[in-house]
Design an enzyme around this catalytic site. Structure first.
Site, PDB file in Angstrom:
ATOM      1  N   GLY A   1      -7.382  -1.887  17.657  1.00 59.66           N
ATOM      2  CA  GLY A   1      -8.466  -1.820  18.636  1.00 59.66           C
ATOM      3  C   GLY A   1      -8.789  -0.419  19.108  1.00 59.66           C
ATOM      4  O   GLY A   1      -9.412  -0.240  20.153  1.00 59.66           O
ATOM      5  N   GLY A   2      -8.355   0.603  18.360  1.00 62.69           N
ATOM      6  CA  GLY A   2      -8.643   1.978  18.730  1.00 62.69           C
ATOM      7  C   GLY A   2      -7.709   2.553  19.771  1.00 62.69           C
ATOM      8  O   GLY A   2      -7.816   3.737  20.126  1.00 62.69           O
TER       9      GLY A   2
ATOM     10  N   ARG B   1      -7.830  -7.477 -10.028  1.00 67.18           N
ATOM     11  CA  ARG B   1      -8.629  -8.652 -10.390  1.00 67.18           C
ATOM     12  C   ARG B   1     -10.064  -8.207 -10.634  1.00 67.18           C
ATOM     13  O   ARG B   1     -10.403  -7.035 -10.449  1.00 67.18           O
ATOM     14  CB  ARG B   1      -8.609  -9.664  -9.241  1.00 67.18           C
ATOM     15  CG  ARG B   1      -9.045  -9.037  -7.914  1.00 67.18           C
ATOM     16  CD  ARG B   1      -9.180 -10.034  -6.793  1.00 67.18           C
ATOM     17  NE  ARG B   1      -9.285  -9.407  -5.494  1.00 67.18           N
ATOM     18  CZ  ARG B   1     -10.374  -8.832  -5.000  1.00 67.18           C
ATOM     19  NH1 ARG B   1     -11.472  -8.781  -5.741  1.00 67.18           N
ATOM     20  NH2 ARG B   1     -10.383  -8.286  -3.798  1.00 67.18           N
TER      21      ARG B   1
ATOM     22  N   LYS C   1       0.802  -1.220   0.000  1.00 68.61           N
ATOM     23  CA  LYS C   1       0.000   0.000   0.000  1.00 68.61           C
ATOM     24  C   LYS C   1       0.838   1.274   0.000  1.00 68.61           C
ATOM     25  O   LYS C   1       0.523   2.235  -0.696  1.00 68.61           O
ATOM     26  CB  LYS C   1      -0.969  -0.020   1.194  1.00 68.61           C
ATOM     27  CG  LYS C   1      -2.101  -1.028   1.017  1.00 68.61           C
ATOM     28  CD  LYS C   1      -3.062  -0.994   2.167  1.00 68.61           C
ATOM     29  CE  LYS C   1      -4.295  -1.820   1.898  1.00 68.61           C
ATOM     30  NZ  LYS C   1      -4.017  -3.203   1.519  1.00 68.61           N
TER      31      LYS C   1
ATOM     32  N   LYS D   1      -2.719   8.389  15.104  1.00 71.05           N
ATOM     33  CA  LYS D   1      -2.869   6.939  15.200  1.00 71.05           C
ATOM     34  C   LYS D   1      -1.542   6.302  15.590  1.00 71.05           C
ATOM     35  O   LYS D   1      -0.496   6.637  15.034  1.00 71.05           O
ATOM     36  CB  LYS D   1      -3.327   6.347  13.858  1.00 71.05           C
ATOM     37  CG  LYS D   1      -4.684   6.828  13.416  1.00 71.05           C
ATOM     38  CD  LYS D   1      -4.986   6.453  11.971  1.00 71.05           C
ATOM     39  CE  LYS D   1      -5.128   4.976  11.772  1.00 71.05           C
ATOM     40  NZ  LYS D   1      -5.532   4.655  10.377  1.00 71.05           N
TER      41      LYS D   1
ATOM     42  N   HIS E   1     -17.131   4.944   0.388  1.00 64.80           N
ATOM     43  CA  HIS E   1     -16.225   4.053  -0.350  1.00 64.80           C
ATOM     44  C   HIS E   1     -16.759   3.985  -1.779  1.00 64.80           C
ATOM     45  O   HIS E   1     -17.759   3.329  -2.051  1.00 64.80           O
ATOM     46  CB  HIS E   1     -16.237   2.675   0.310  1.00 64.80           C
ATOM     47  CG  HIS E   1     -15.309   1.685  -0.330  1.00 64.80           C
ATOM     48  ND1 HIS E   1     -14.618   0.748   0.380  1.00 64.80           N
ATOM     49  CD2 HIS E   1     -14.952   1.498  -1.615  1.00 64.80           C
ATOM     50  CE1 HIS E   1     -13.883   0.018  -0.434  1.00 64.80           C
ATOM     51  NE2 HIS E   1     -14.086   0.458  -1.657  1.00 64.80           N
TER      52      HIS E   1
ATOM     53  N   HIS F   1     -15.716  -3.500   7.678  1.00 68.82           N
ATOM     54  CA  HIS F   1     -14.952  -3.246   6.462  1.00 68.82           C
ATOM     55  C   HIS F   1     -15.251  -4.256   5.350  1.00 68.82           C
ATOM     56  O   HIS F   1     -14.489  -4.365   4.387  1.00 68.82           O
ATOM     57  CB  HIS F   1     -13.445  -3.219   6.753  1.00 68.82           C
ATOM     58  CG  HIS F   1     -13.074  -2.270   7.849  1.00 68.82           C
ATOM     59  ND1 HIS F   1     -13.222  -0.903   7.720  1.00 68.82           N
ATOM     60  CD2 HIS F   1     -12.587  -2.477   9.099  1.00 68.82           C
ATOM     61  CE1 HIS F   1     -12.836  -0.317   8.843  1.00 68.82           C
ATOM     62  NE2 HIS F   1     -12.452  -1.250   9.694  1.00 68.82           N
TER      63      HIS F   1
END
Length: 638
Positions: A164-165, A296, A116, A158, A208, A234
């Protein structure tokens, strides 16, 4: 065009590819595991080759066995479907080294989008917008505050090692940054032993939206967008095309960004560029950012096919066989609106636990497209994703297509396992969704309403008793009309039936009676037409009347001890025991972890229901167990 292809997949996507291959006059070869020997895709294909055991690692992930099957049968190309080996660049190289064609992108393109961070850097270079953020090593508070100013508030702090936040803080304005940073770093240090953080732009109303692209290795076109904002954990639940509220300017900007992304990596075949969109102030061309590219075919590709009239699998086969792109960008247009809902075997009120079972009945509503890999009589096994089907509708307007979807879901019938049908139908009728007010948090906010148990109509109960008594077809089999007029019927609650003649009975449920008559249009209860249908399996009947209502038929010989059951931790689903955390003689407190099970891509942690001492551990890590199997027993309470 190829004369024969092999599909390196299973289930509905394998069936989908076989259908298009058949349309083009291309022979198909299926591969299958031991668990799939009688599967629908095996029956549909022209040839089928066994490739190993039920676990994916022993079958559908065995690249060498799949390539050998292609060579053995004379297939010229391999279609990977999605999942399994579809985005594995090593598999692509192995296929090509064997002298076969991979129906999809190059290994190089897959690798370019596989990491990513590297993909975002590549996209930024290609002029594709990426989510503003700071992921550097400099953790000086002033430097981080400056990064937040550059990104623009609100921002998310973050923890780099987060989960888990923990170590996450939302900061709305600069004056709050220093305190939030100190708090996040302190929590991160305590939870993970690492105080490092990153800063990202916070998107307050995230949507999204993804763009379908198709390339020939040099040039690419886009087939417009899909909105996949209705998600839980998600995972996409309902997808639609085009996106509600989309403007021509936004569509043009997103389409160009997506084609730039595809052309930047020399993409060949079907792919999807996924964007995160800030929908807090409508859809604006300056408020979408690249998330990732799926190299894909996507599960939700049918909605794009519906609005464009394009068969994407046909395009895949044509371009992979050496033909040019079937059309130019200006030849593509949108007609109407389409929805896709993912029908799963899962227990929604129990937290969407995946389920298994043998499908004693499966019927889809008329007028919808249902892509499925199963039939009546097939088993939903614990080895694979528990998808039953994708239900797709297409209409001239969004409202029409959504109404069609809601009705199609309400009229679809499944028996033999629990499903998410009622949940999907409620979602399709949700006022906010109908108004186009979609974001990734909608299901989470409305989960209590959407997942509430379905109320059972009194008429459905009465018909359940009739089915349990074996009188659904109206015959009085098993009843002596000249003997005792009233007979008890084994049912979930006290029930009895009085037979007045073929097709005419009185059902007694406790103190309430219902007059039931079998007319030409089906069973009528207390004079009202029901239109109900019924399915029966070994230990239950299912009545389809404003939803599916399953009634267990009690085994009168069964005996059990509630006291004993309260001491047992049972498997909530069939699956693999991944870990066991306790041993005999160990003291546990309510809420302590006892074991972890894994099934259908999902983990479930078993917790102690009460304080106590472990008497027996009845399983070991690595064991495959059925639903309801006893895993751990606590000593009886004194």
């Amino acid at each position: 065009m190829f004369s024969k292809i092999l599909i390196a997949n299973r289930g509905e996507i394998a069936c989908r590819v076989i259908e298009t291959a058949r349309k083009l006059g291309v022979a198909s070869v299926a591969v299958y595991s031991e668990a799939d020997a009688q599967a629908r895709h095996v029956a549909m294909a022209d040839e089928a080759v066994a490739i190993g055991g039920p676990a994916p690692k022993d079958s559908y992930l065995r690249a060498e066995a799949i390539i050998a099957a292609a060579q053995q049968t004379g297939a010229q190309a391999i279609h990977p479907g999605y999942g399994f080996l579809s985005e594995n660049p090593d598999f692509v190289e192995a296929v090509e080294a064997a002298g076969l064609t991979f129906i999809g992108p190059s290994a190089k393109a897959i690798r370019a989008m596989g990491l990513k961070d590297a993909a975002k850097a590549l996209m930024e270079k290609a002029g594709v917008p990426v989510v503003p953020g700071y992921h550097g090593e400099n953790q000086d508070p002033e430097h981080l505050a400056g990064a937040a100013d550059t990104i623009g508030y609100p921002v998310l702090i973050k923890a780099v090692a987060g989960g888990g936040g923990k170590g996450m803080r939302l900061v709305e304005k600069p004056s709050e940054f220093a305190d939030a940073l100190a708090s996040a770093q302190g929590e991160a240090q305590t939870a993970f032993g690492n105080p490092a953080v990153l800063i990202e732009k916070f998107i307050s109303a995230p949507r999204h939206i993804e763009v379908q692209v198709f390339g020939d290795g040099e040039k690419a076109v886009h087939l417009f967008e899909r909105d996949c904002s209705l998600q839980r954990r998600h995972q996409k639940v309902i997808e639609e095309a085009p996106a509600p509220g989309m403007t021509p300017e936004m569509r043009e900007a997103m389409g160009q960004a997506a084609t730039r992304a595809a052309e930047a990596i020399g993409y060949k075949g079907a792919g999807t560029v996924e964007f995160i969109v800030d929908g807090s102030d409508g859809l604006r061309p300056d408020r979408f950012w690249f998330m990732e590219m799926n190299t894909r075919l996507q599960v939700e590709h049918p909605v794009t096919e519906a609005i464009t009239g394009v068969d994407l699998v046909e395009w895949q086969l044509r371009v992979a066989s050496g033909e040019p792109l079937p059309c130019a960008q200006e030849d593509l247009s949108i007609t109407g609106h389409a929805f896709e809902a993912r029908l799963y075997a899962e227990d929604v009120p129990a937290g969407f636990l995946p389920a298994t079972g043998t499908l004693s009945h499966l019927r889809f509503a008329e007028g919808c497209r249902a892509d499925t890999g199963v039939r009546t009589g097939d088993t939903i096994s614990p080895w694979y994703d528990p998808m039953i089907a994708k239900v797709i509708t297409h209409g001239p307007t969004r409202a029409t297509a959504l109404g069609q979807l809601a009705r199609a879901l309400e009229e679809t019938e499944v028996a033999g396992t629990v499903t998410n049908l009622a949940f999907l139908a409620r979602l399709a009728r949700h006022e906010g969704f109908a108004a186009g007010k979609v974001d990734t948090g909608l299901i989470g906010r409305e989960i209590d309403t959407l997942s509430a148990p379905v109320a059972t109509p009194a008429a459905a109960k009465a018909l359940g008793v009739i089915a349990a008594a074996g009188l659904w077809e109206g015959a009085a089999s098993g009843f002596n009309l000249w003997g005792a007029p009233r007979r008890a019927v084994p049912f979930e609650e006290e029930a009895a039936i009085r037979v007045h003649g073929p097709g005419h009975v009185t059902v007694e449920l406790g103190e309430v009676s219902h007059d039931c008559v079998l007319a030409e249009d089906g069973w009528r209860v207390d004079g009202a037409k029901t239109g109900a249908r019924m399915a029966r399996d070994a230990d239950a009947v299912t009545i389809f009347l404003h939803g599916a209502h399953r009634f267990e038929i009690p085994d009168l010989l069964a005996r059990g001890s509630d006291a004993e059951a309260s001491d047992l931790t049972l498997a909530p689903m069939p699956g693999l025991v991944k870990s066991v955390f306790v041993k005999a003689g160990q003291q546990v407190a309510a809420g302590d972890r006892l074991a972890i099970m894994e099934a259908m891509k999902m983990e479930h942690t078993m917790l102690a229901a009460r304080d106590g001492v472990v008497a027996e551990v009845l399983v070991t890590a690595g064991a495959q167990v059925e639903a309801g199997a006893a895993l751990i027993r606590l000593e009886e309470e004194e």
